[in-house]
Write an enzyme that holds these catalytic residues in place. Sequence first.
Site, PDB file in Angstrom:
ATOM      1  N   MET A   1      -9.701   3.275   4.627  1.00  0.00           N
ATOM      2  CA  MET A   1     -10.101   4.538   4.609  1.00  0.00           C
ATOM      3  C   MET A   1      -9.298   5.632   4.022  1.00  0.00           C
ATOM      4  SD  MET A   1     -12.872   4.620   7.996  1.00  0.00           S
ATOM      5  CE  MET A   1     -11.840   5.106   9.164  1.00  0.00           C
TER       6      MET A   1
ATOM      7  N   GLY B   1       1.470   0.257   6.759  1.00  0.00           N
ATOM      8  CA  GLY B   1       0.665  -0.986   7.307  1.00  0.00           C
ATOM      9  C   GLY B   1      -0.176  -1.278   6.048  1.00  0.00           C
ATOM     10  N   HIS B   2      -0.877  -0.238   5.543  1.00  0.00           N
ATOM     11  CA  HIS B   2      -1.789  -0.557   4.449  1.00  0.00           C
ATOM     12  C   HIS B   2      -1.091  -1.207   3.365  1.00  0.00           C
ATOM     13  CE1 HIS B   2      -4.060   2.865   6.299  1.00  0.00           C
ATOM     14  NE2 HIS B   2      -5.063   2.049   6.411  1.00  0.00           N
TER      15      HIS B   2
ATOM     16  N   GLN C   1     -19.391   4.493  10.858  1.00  0.00           N
ATOM     17  CA  GLN C   1     -18.934   3.956  11.865  1.00  0.00           C
ATOM     18  C   GLN C   1     -18.340   4.962  12.681  1.00  0.00           C
ATOM     19  OE1 GLN C   1     -16.086   2.009   8.956  1.00  0.00           O
ATOM     20  NE2 GLN C   1     -14.356   2.318  10.594  1.00  0.00           N
TER      21      GLN C   1
ATOM     22  N   ASP D   1      -6.524  -3.837  13.935  1.00  0.00           N
ATOM     23  CA  ASP D   1      -7.997  -3.681  14.560  1.00  0.00           C
ATOM     24  C   ASP D   1      -8.393  -5.236  14.756  1.00  0.00           C
ATOM     25  OD1 ASP D   1      -8.589  -0.733  13.956  1.00  0.00           O
ATOM     26  OD2 ASP D   1      -7.290  -1.479  12.357  1.00  0.00           O
TER      27      ASP D   1
ATOM     28  N   GLN E   1     -12.052  -5.783  15.292  1.00  0.00           N
ATOM     29  CA  GLN E   1     -12.673  -5.830  14.016  1.00  0.00           C
ATOM     30  C   GLN E   1     -12.335  -7.026  12.909  1.00  0.00           C
ATOM     31  OE1 GLN E   1     -12.751  -1.891  11.310  1.00  0.00           O
ATOM     32  NE2 GLN E   1     -10.945  -2.962  10.519  1.00  0.00           N
TER      33      GLN E   1
ATOM     34  N   VAL F   1       2.061  -3.503  11.368  1.00  0.00           N
ATOM     35  CA  VAL F   1       3.469  -2.925  11.019  1.00  0.00           C
ATOM     36  C   VAL F   1       3.669  -1.838  11.945  1.00  0.00           C
ATOM     37  CG1 VAL F   1       4.832  -1.671   9.468  1.00  0.00           C
ATOM     38  CG2 VAL F   1       3.061  -3.360   8.584  1.00  0.00           C
TER      39      VAL F   1
ATOM     40  N   ARG G   1      -4.296   7.838  12.343  1.00  0.00           N
ATOM     41  CA  ARG G   1      -4.412   8.632  13.633  1.00  0.00           C
ATOM     42  C   ARG G   1      -3.271   9.060  14.022  1.00  0.00           C
ATOM     43  NH1 ARG G   1      -9.694   5.720  14.385  1.00  0.00           N
ATOM     44  NH2 ARG G   1     -11.154   7.260  13.860  1.00  0.00           N
TER      45      ARG G   1
HETATM   46  O1  PAF Z   1     -10.159  -0.501   9.378  1.00  0.00           O
HETATM   47  C1  PAF Z   1     -10.735   0.517   8.555  1.00  0.00           C
HETATM   48  O2  PAF Z   1     -10.088   1.274   7.719  1.00  0.00           O
HETATM   49  C2  PAF Z   1     -12.115   0.567   8.345  1.00  0.00           C
HETATM   50  O3  PAF Z   1     -12.838   0.110   9.666  1.00  0.00           O
HETATM   51  C3  PAF Z   1     -12.853  -0.423   7.229  1.00  0.00           C
HETATM   52  C4  PAF Z   1     -12.585  -1.898   7.292  1.00  0.00           C
HETATM   53  C5  PAF Z   1     -12.205   0.142   5.713  1.00  0.00           C
HETATM   54  C6  PAF Z   1     -14.234  -0.246   6.956  1.00  0.00           C
HETATM   55  O4  PAF Z   1     -14.546   1.015   6.778  1.00  0.00           O
END
Ligand code: PAF
Length: 283
Positions: free
Chosen positions: A34, A40-41, A65, A155, A158, A181, A192
Site C-alpha cells: 500500500m 521491510g518492503h 480493507q 502480517d 494475512q 524486518v 504506521r
Molecule cells: O499488507 C498490505 O500492505 C496490504 O494488506 C496488501 C497485501 C497490499 C493488500 O492491500
Amino acid sequence: MTNRPQVLRTVAALRRAMTPYRKAGRGIALVPTMGALHAGHLKLVAEARKRARRVVVSIFVNPTQFAPTEDFGSYPRTFDADMKALTALKVDAVWAPTVAEMYPEGFATRVAPEGAALAGLEDKFRPHFFGGVATVVSKLFTQVQPDFALFGQKDYQQLRVVTQMAKDLDLPLKVIGIPTVREKDGLALSSRNVYLSQAERAVAPTLHRVLKTSAQRIKRGEPIEMVMEEGASDIRHAGFTLDYLEARHALSLKPVASVKDGPIRLLVAAKIGKTRLIDNLAV
Ligand code: PAF
C-alpha cells in the site's frame, strides 16, 4: 543511469506491459504493497529479485480493507519517495491503479475467506479486513499473473489467509512469506510507526520483548496459559490497550494448549495512544 520503473495506471496498460515479461520467461514476482515503503518492503523486493527476472510492485491503498472508523484517509502516501527507492532497486514496473480502476462502477464481487481468516485474531477487531484483503489480492494476482508473490511475515494472519486463498482457488503462483524486518530495539517495521510520538516509540518495542520472552518460556516447557497471562500483563503495564496476545498453531491459527499441538506462533495486537501495532514470533 538507472531506469525508473514503468508506472502502470490501468488494467489495459498493465496487460500490455506484462505480455513481453511473460514471453521473456524466468518469471514475474509481485510485491503487493500500500506504499509508504520502508526497509521491510524493500527486503521483499530484494527477495523477489532473487527469484524472478521481472519484479512488479503494486502500490494501492485499498479502501475495502479499512473500516469507516480507520485511517484510510490519513494512511501515509509517499509515492515520490517510493518511486525513488524502487528505482534504486531496479524494479521493472509499478502497478498503481486508481480506486475507480480497481473498483469500477458496478463492482459487485467479493472473496470471503474462512479458516485462518476467522481465527478470532485480527478478524475479531477488524471484521471487514480479510474480505477486503482477499478480494484485492485475488484481483492483483489475476491482473499481474505473477509466478511468485511475496508478503511480509509481520502480517502473519494475512500471510496465512492469502496462502490458503491461492491454494483453494488453484491460482498458479507461489506465495512466499519473508521474515519481519526490525529496528535495532526489536520494533517491527510498519508504515504506521510514523504515527508514534517519541514517548510511544520508546515503549513500542515491549511487544517484541514480550513475544521473545514468552517464546523462550514456552520452549522451556512453562504452561502456555500462564505465560500468555503474564505477557498480557506486562504489555498492559507498559501503557498499551491489548487486543490479544495468543499462542496459535502456526498454520491453522487454531488455539494450542501445549507444544505437542504442533508448531506454535505467538501473535499480538495492541494500541499505544492512537496507533495499533501488531507483531508475531515463532516459538
Ligand atoms: O499488507 C498490505 O500492505 C496490504 O494488506 C496488501 C497485501 C497490499 C493488500 O492491500
